[in-house]
Motif scaffolding. Sequence first.
Motif, short mmCIF file in Angstrom:
data_model
loop_
_atom_site.label_atom_id
_atom_site.label_comp_id
_atom_site.label_asym_id
_atom_site.label_seq_id
_atom_site.Cartn_x
_atom_site.Cartn_y
_atom_site.Cartn_z
N THR A 9 35.50 50.48 46.48
CA THR A 9 36.91 50.51 46.84
C THR A 9 37.17 51.62 47.85
O THR A 9 36.33 52.51 48.04
CB THR A 9 37.79 50.74 45.61
OG1 THR A 9 37.57 52.08 45.12
CG2 THR A 9 37.49 49.73 44.52
N SER A 47 49.85 43.16 45.78
CA SER A 47 48.99 43.30 44.60
C SER A 47 47.55 42.89 44.90
O SER A 47 46.60 43.56 44.47
CB SER A 47 49.53 42.45 43.45
OG SER A 47 50.79 42.92 43.03
N GLN A 48 47.38 41.80 45.64
CA GLN A 48 46.03 41.34 45.98
C GLN A 48 45.30 42.34 46.86
O GLN A 48 44.11 42.60 46.67
CB GLN A 48 46.11 39.97 46.67
CG GLN A 48 46.51 38.85 45.74
CD GLN A 48 46.78 37.55 46.49
OE1 GLN A 48 47.31 37.55 47.60
NE2 GLN A 48 46.41 36.44 45.87
N GLN A 51 44.23 45.25 44.72
CA GLN A 51 43.05 44.92 43.92
C GLN A 51 41.78 44.93 44.76
O GLN A 51 40.73 45.40 44.31
CB GLN A 51 43.24 43.55 43.27
CG GLN A 51 44.30 43.52 42.19
CD GLN A 51 44.61 42.12 41.71
OE1 GLN A 51 44.02 41.14 42.18
NE2 GLN A 51 45.54 42.01 40.77
N ARG A 52 41.85 44.43 45.99
CA ARG A 52 40.66 44.34 46.85
C ARG A 52 40.22 45.70 47.37
O ARG A 52 39.04 45.92 47.60
CB ARG A 52 40.94 43.41 48.03
CG ARG A 52 40.91 41.94 47.66
CD ARG A 52 41.14 41.05 48.86
NE ARG A 52 40.18 41.27 49.93
CZ ARG A 52 38.93 40.81 49.93
NH1 ARG A 52 38.49 40.11 48.91
NH2 ARG A 52 38.13 41.05 50.95
#
Length: 269
Positions: A9, A47-48, A51-52
Amino acid sequence: MQQLRDGETEQDVEDSFSGDPNYMASLARGLAVIQAFSAQRRLLSTSQISQRTGIPRAAVRRCLYTLNKLGFVDSEDGRNFALRPRILALGHAYLGSTPLARAGQPVLRHVSSSVNESSSIAILDGDEILYIARAFTSRIMTVDLDIGSRLPAVCTSMGRAMLSRLPAAEQSQLLDRARLVQHTPHTIAERTALEAELARVAEQGYAIIDQELEIGLRSIAVPIIAADGRAAAAINVGVQAARVSREDLLLRVLPVLREAAEELALLAG
């Protein structure tokens, strides 16, 4: 900004630069948000993206707000975002200043017209290859690639052609980072076997990938050698395995690729 690897991340990257006073985390986060989008993920929510990338949602919202004001992203519903054409200006600056990307296009067109197959030029970027020039034929390939596309270096012909020219220590470090994935039953996904294959590629001066990345896809590549002996890039031709044999690649395509690589080497510095 470095390309995030699977499972990594942006927070992991930030942690690795902890204590570096010159590291600008806000800029890195903005670039990570841009890189979250892809051909398979053209529309993403806050949100996506969070998360990624591992970036907190509040920070993602600020990045998207800024990118929207600058004209790089847009949202029709206020919830899902997509890149806008202006994002191409970021890559155009690099491609426009890279002799191989500019001058390589007519060479690729000559290669493709000579063998009636699609051809490409890519550079090594971390443990991936980055496509910087492409020439297409009317044939339909199952792998959807264009300029800016990335693929794992270890299981592509251009990647192996370039990896084979790395000094032993650099090659070993890259293989330490690379994920060896069994994409097909033909994929070389064992470290010792891959090292042996890279040694063979270095000796013969070309690499062939025979349905290792995708069943039905076969390709051959040669490195474009710079004055210091390193591979500045690689050039390849991709074919449908059912239509073109390995022997045909060696007899008909390899000489054309080698001639093109010699011409492009004059631009590699």
